[in-house]
Write an enzyme that holds these catalytic residues in place. Sequence first.
Site, PDB file in Angstrom:
ATOM      1  N   ARG A  32     189.407 -16.502  85.412  1.00 56.25           N
ATOM      2  CA  ARG A  32     189.347 -16.419  86.869  1.00 56.25           C
ATOM      3  C   ARG A  32     189.729 -15.024  87.367  1.00 56.25           C
ATOM      4  O   ARG A  32     189.536 -14.703  88.546  1.00 56.25           O
ATOM      5  CB  ARG A  32     190.269 -17.471  87.486  1.00 56.25           C
ATOM      6  CG  ARG A  32     190.059 -17.732  88.959  1.00 56.25           C
ATOM      7  CD  ARG A  32     190.902 -18.876  89.443  1.00 56.25           C
ATOM      8  NE  ARG A  32     190.468 -20.145  88.916  1.00 56.25           N
ATOM      9  CZ  ARG A  32     189.502 -20.890  89.464  1.00 56.25           C
ATOM     10  NH1 ARG A  32     188.880 -20.466  90.530  1.00 56.25           N
ATOM     11  NH2 ARG A  32     189.164 -22.043  88.924  1.00 56.25           N
ATOM     12  N   ARG A  88     184.525 -32.603 105.316  1.00 54.40           N
ATOM     13  CA  ARG A  88     185.875 -32.445 104.785  1.00 54.40           C
ATOM     14  C   ARG A  88     186.498 -31.167 105.329  1.00 54.40           C
ATOM     15  O   ARG A  88     185.799 -30.173 105.572  1.00 54.40           O
ATOM     16  CB  ARG A  88     185.853 -32.366 103.258  1.00 54.40           C
ATOM     17  CG  ARG A  88     185.384 -33.637 102.578  1.00 54.40           C
ATOM     18  CD  ARG A  88     185.561 -33.560 101.072  1.00 54.40           C
ATOM     19  NE  ARG A  88     185.158 -32.278 100.521  1.00 54.40           N
ATOM     20  CZ  ARG A  88     185.071 -32.020  99.223  1.00 54.40           C
ATOM     21  NH1 ARG A  88     185.370 -32.955  98.342  1.00 54.40           N
ATOM     22  NH2 ARG A  88     184.690 -30.833  98.785  1.00 54.40           N
ATOM     23  N   ARG A 107     177.757 -29.719 104.158  1.00 56.92           N
ATOM     24  CA  ARG A 107     177.950 -30.990 103.447  1.00 56.92           C
ATOM     25  C   ARG A 107     178.582 -32.038 104.355  1.00 56.92           C
ATOM     26  O   ARG A 107     179.482 -31.731 105.144  1.00 56.92           O
ATOM     27  CB  ARG A 107     178.851 -30.794 102.216  1.00 56.92           C
ATOM     28  CG  ARG A 107     178.146 -30.203 101.038  1.00 56.92           C
ATOM     29  CD  ARG A 107     178.940 -30.379  99.754  1.00 56.92           C
ATOM     30  NE  ARG A 107     180.248 -29.752  99.788  1.00 56.92           N
ATOM     31  CZ  ARG A 107     180.736 -28.985  98.807  1.00 56.92           C
ATOM     32  NH1 ARG A 107     180.018 -28.759  97.729  1.00 56.92           N
ATOM     33  NH2 ARG A 107     181.937 -28.458  98.905  1.00 56.92           N
ATOM     34  N   LYS A 152     177.855 -23.662  90.097  1.00 60.04           N
ATOM     35  CA  LYS A 152     178.329 -23.460  88.730  1.00 60.04           C
ATOM     36  C   LYS A 152     178.482 -24.771  87.961  1.00 60.04           C
ATOM     37  O   LYS A 152     178.077 -24.876  86.813  1.00 60.04           O
ATOM     38  CB  LYS A 152     179.657 -22.694  88.731  1.00 60.04           C
ATOM     39  CG  LYS A 152     179.568 -21.265  89.193  1.00 60.04           C
ATOM     40  CD  LYS A 152     180.850 -20.508  88.959  1.00 60.04           C
ATOM     41  CE  LYS A 152     182.006 -21.058  89.748  1.00 60.04           C
ATOM     42  NZ  LYS A 152     181.801 -20.986  91.217  1.00 60.04           N
ATOM     43  N   ARG A 174     187.923 -18.950 101.017  1.00 63.32           N
ATOM     44  CA  ARG A 174     187.710 -19.115  99.569  1.00 63.32           C
ATOM     45  C   ARG A 174     186.871 -17.968  99.018  1.00 63.32           C
ATOM     46  O   ARG A 174     187.115 -17.492  97.896  1.00 63.32           O
ATOM     47  CB  ARG A 174     187.030 -20.451  99.300  1.00 63.32           C
ATOM     48  CG  ARG A 174     187.935 -21.660  99.498  1.00 63.32           C
ATOM     49  CD  ARG A 174     187.158 -22.963  99.499  1.00 63.32           C
ATOM     50  NE  ARG A 174     186.461 -23.197  98.232  1.00 63.32           N
ATOM     51  CZ  ARG A 174     185.526 -24.122  98.076  1.00 63.32           C
ATOM     52  NH1 ARG A 174     185.153 -24.880  99.085  1.00 63.32           N
ATOM     53  NH2 ARG A 174     184.956 -24.291  96.892  1.00 63.32           N
TER      54      ARG A 174
END
Length: 215
Positions: free
Chosen positions: A88, A161, A127, A13, A172
């Site tokens: 949201r 992370r 990542r 996004k 999430r």
Amino acid sequence: MRIVLVGPPGAGKGTQAAFLAKNLSIPHISTGDLFRANISQGTELGKQAKAFMDAGDLVPDEVTIGMAKDRMEQSDAVNGFLLDGFPRNVSQAEALDVMLQAEGMKLDAVLDLEVEEDEVVKRIAGRRICRNDSSHVFHVTYAPAKTAGVCDTCGGELYQRGDDSEATVRNRLEVYHTQTEPIIDYYKAQGLLVTIPALGEVADVTKRAMDALKK
């Protein structure tokens, strides 16, 4: 144009918002930027948000809505804006409708970046960040380092992370499905929803979105 961008975490996004806003000559308004700006400037809304955040609580809808309203009233947003991260949930979507109606305005489109859940997990969990410089970002599949675990740029250690772990990503996604996904049906009922397949090169996804908006 007045556009809302939605999609799960990892859908791209932020990247697409920046390209689309530039192509359409409208400001990119993200909730992250709103919070940082209000807190750093010490606005009343920023102080309220910081108090909730420092206590480990969610910032109430009315504070987020107030920040968004202030930003959308700035001169650069007169001819349109691209909202990223707001609304949201359905309550925020309803509040946005009320705000726009009060000004005699309405949304032109809601772009839903569609990505399969397993792809989202793969994108985020893969990542790897350099410990020496967090701007050096790699991906175990899509942009691997020449030597596993070592930054190509400075030789620093690459690490995952904590919030990029698969368990955290899936949590999430669950929050997204519960809180944010209902706005897709909300906007679909208004005839505003445009679904954009978000797989492939960034430029290709941007082109799909621009082509859909032209229609």
